[in-house]
Scaffold this active site. Structure first.
Site, short mmCIF file in Angstrom:
data_model
loop_
_atom_site.label_atom_id
_atom_site.label_comp_id
_atom_site.label_asym_id
_atom_site.label_seq_id
_atom_site.Cartn_x
_atom_site.Cartn_y
_atom_site.Cartn_z
CE LYS A 149 31.10 32.45 37.96
NZ LYS A 149 32.17 33.47 37.63
NE ARG A 201 31.02 37.38 43.55
CZ ARG A 201 29.94 36.26 43.41
NH1 ARG A 201 30.14 34.84 42.92
NH2 ARG A 201 28.63 36.32 43.75
N1 PMM Z 1 30.04 35.77 39.10
C1 PMM Z 1 28.91 34.50 39.98
C2 PMM Z 1 28.09 35.70 40.12
N2 PMM Z 1 28.78 37.21 41.02
N3 PMM Z 1 30.23 38.81 40.32
C3 PMM Z 1 31.37 39.22 39.83
N4 PMM Z 1 32.30 40.22 39.39
N5 PMM Z 1 31.88 38.68 38.87
C4 PMM Z 1 31.57 36.95 38.51
O1 PMM Z 1 32.16 35.84 37.03
C5 PMM Z 1 29.81 36.68 39.54
C6 PMM Z 1 29.86 37.60 39.85
C7 PMM Z 1 28.19 33.55 40.00
O2 PMM Z 1 28.60 32.67 40.87
P1 PMM Z 1 27.57 31.96 42.29
O3 PMM Z 1 26.42 32.77 41.98
O4 PMM Z 1 28.07 30.77 42.18
O5 PMM Z 1 27.74 33.49 42.79
#
Ligand code: PMM
Length: 290
Positions: free
Chosen positions: A229, A269
């Site tokens: 991030k 994650r």
């Molecule tokens: N961040 C993204 C997508 N899904 N889900 C949860 N629970 N928490 C998060 O911080 C989160 C998420 C965005 O990141 P990405 O698009 O690179 O996967």
């Protein structure tokens, strides 16, 4: 190589959630053309399934499949397109025995993903984006991730305004937890997530990571999703430099994983699993020696 830390060790704990004897590693599969961190790489369903299996081989305990980018400024995809992206990938991964979570803000997608074998619903809006989400998840009996969220990605940076980021995020997560429970989701099936980067600047993300015990004090397991991030880009760039591209932030992500695991997070994650799987193993060994 399949490590000893794979999905086979998941059990349903007393909290009604899949649990391990350590922080779990949730690998990310974005079936999108435009996610900030890996957009476009796994847009093809076959590539997405292969990527999910690779993540498990690298040590992922569960795999989070999403079909909608939530990067700052992102526009929504329509429901039919989200279903088309997500459901075949969920079905295929679940059929091979992978523990799958679905990353969606739509009740219909959550329901169809569960019917296709998903075992957890991860809603970045915590049920706020779609009023049908909480009743739908309650009806499935699946665990539910409630993330801290203040509105859609298109303009979420305008909502990154806090007098007291920790106090406000704790209060708003408590509201989310109450909303989910009032809507029929068993409290022991709810996971909370501070929503790093969602209506937050780098300083907000860092404050939240510095206070994970105060978030855990809400009484629910925590999911920490720092992977690649912006705040990591900011730290790595230093005062003057340009932030490194998202894919060069994996070592920094693993550093957050070690800290989150040591603080007792339920799961992290991450996009790159190997280093985080090692990091949770190290954190577990240190904890055992305490
Ligand atoms: N961040 C993204 C997508 N899904 N889900 C949860 N629970 N928490 C998060 O911080 C989160 C998420 C965005 O990141 P990405 O698009 O690179 O996967």
């Amino acid at each position: 190589m399949v490590t000893s830390m794979n999905t086979a060790q998941a059990r349903t704990g007393p909290r009604g959630l899949p649990e391990w004897d350590r922080c779990a590693v949730m690998g990310v599969v974005n079936v999108t053309p435009d996610s900030f961190s890996d957009g476009g790489r796994f847009f093809d369903p076959e590539l997405a399934v292969k990527h999910g299996l690779d993540l498990v081989a690298q040590g992922a305990d569960l795999v989070d499949v999403g079909g909608e980018s939530t990067r700052p400024g992102a526009r929504r995809v329509d429901e039919a397109e989200e279903l088309r992206r997500v459901i075949p990938v969920v079905r295929e991964l679940a059929a091979t025995g992978v523990l799958v979570s679905v990353d969606t803000m739509r009740a219909t997608v959550a329901e169809q993903a569960v019917a296709a074998g998903a075992r957890l619903v991860n809603d970045v809006s915590g049920g706020l984006a779609d009023p049908a989400m909480i009743p739908a998840v309650a009806a499935t009996g699946m665990p539910f991730v409630v993330m801290h969220w203040r509105g859609q990605s298109i303009d979420m940076n305008n909502r990154a305004v806090y007098d007291d980021v920790l106090g406000e995020v704790v209060a708003e997560l408590r509201d989310g937890l109450d909303r989910a429970v009032a809507g029929g989701i068993a409290p022991e099936r709810i996971v909370l997530d501070p929503g790093l980067g969602f209506a937050k600047g780098a300083e907000h993300d860092l404050t939240l990571l510095a206070h994970l015990p105060q978030l855990s004090a809400l009484g629910r397991p925590l999911l920490v999703a720092a992977s690649r991030k912006r705040f990591l880009g900011r730290i790595l760039a230093g005062a003057a430099g340009d932030p490194p591209p998202a894919r060069e932030r994996d070592a920094a992500t693993a550093a957050v994983t070690a800290i989150a695991a040591r603080e007792g997070a339920w799961a992290v994650r991450v996009h790159e699993v190997h280093a985080s799987a090692d990091a949770v193993r190290v954190a577990r060994a240190i904890e055992a020696a305490a």
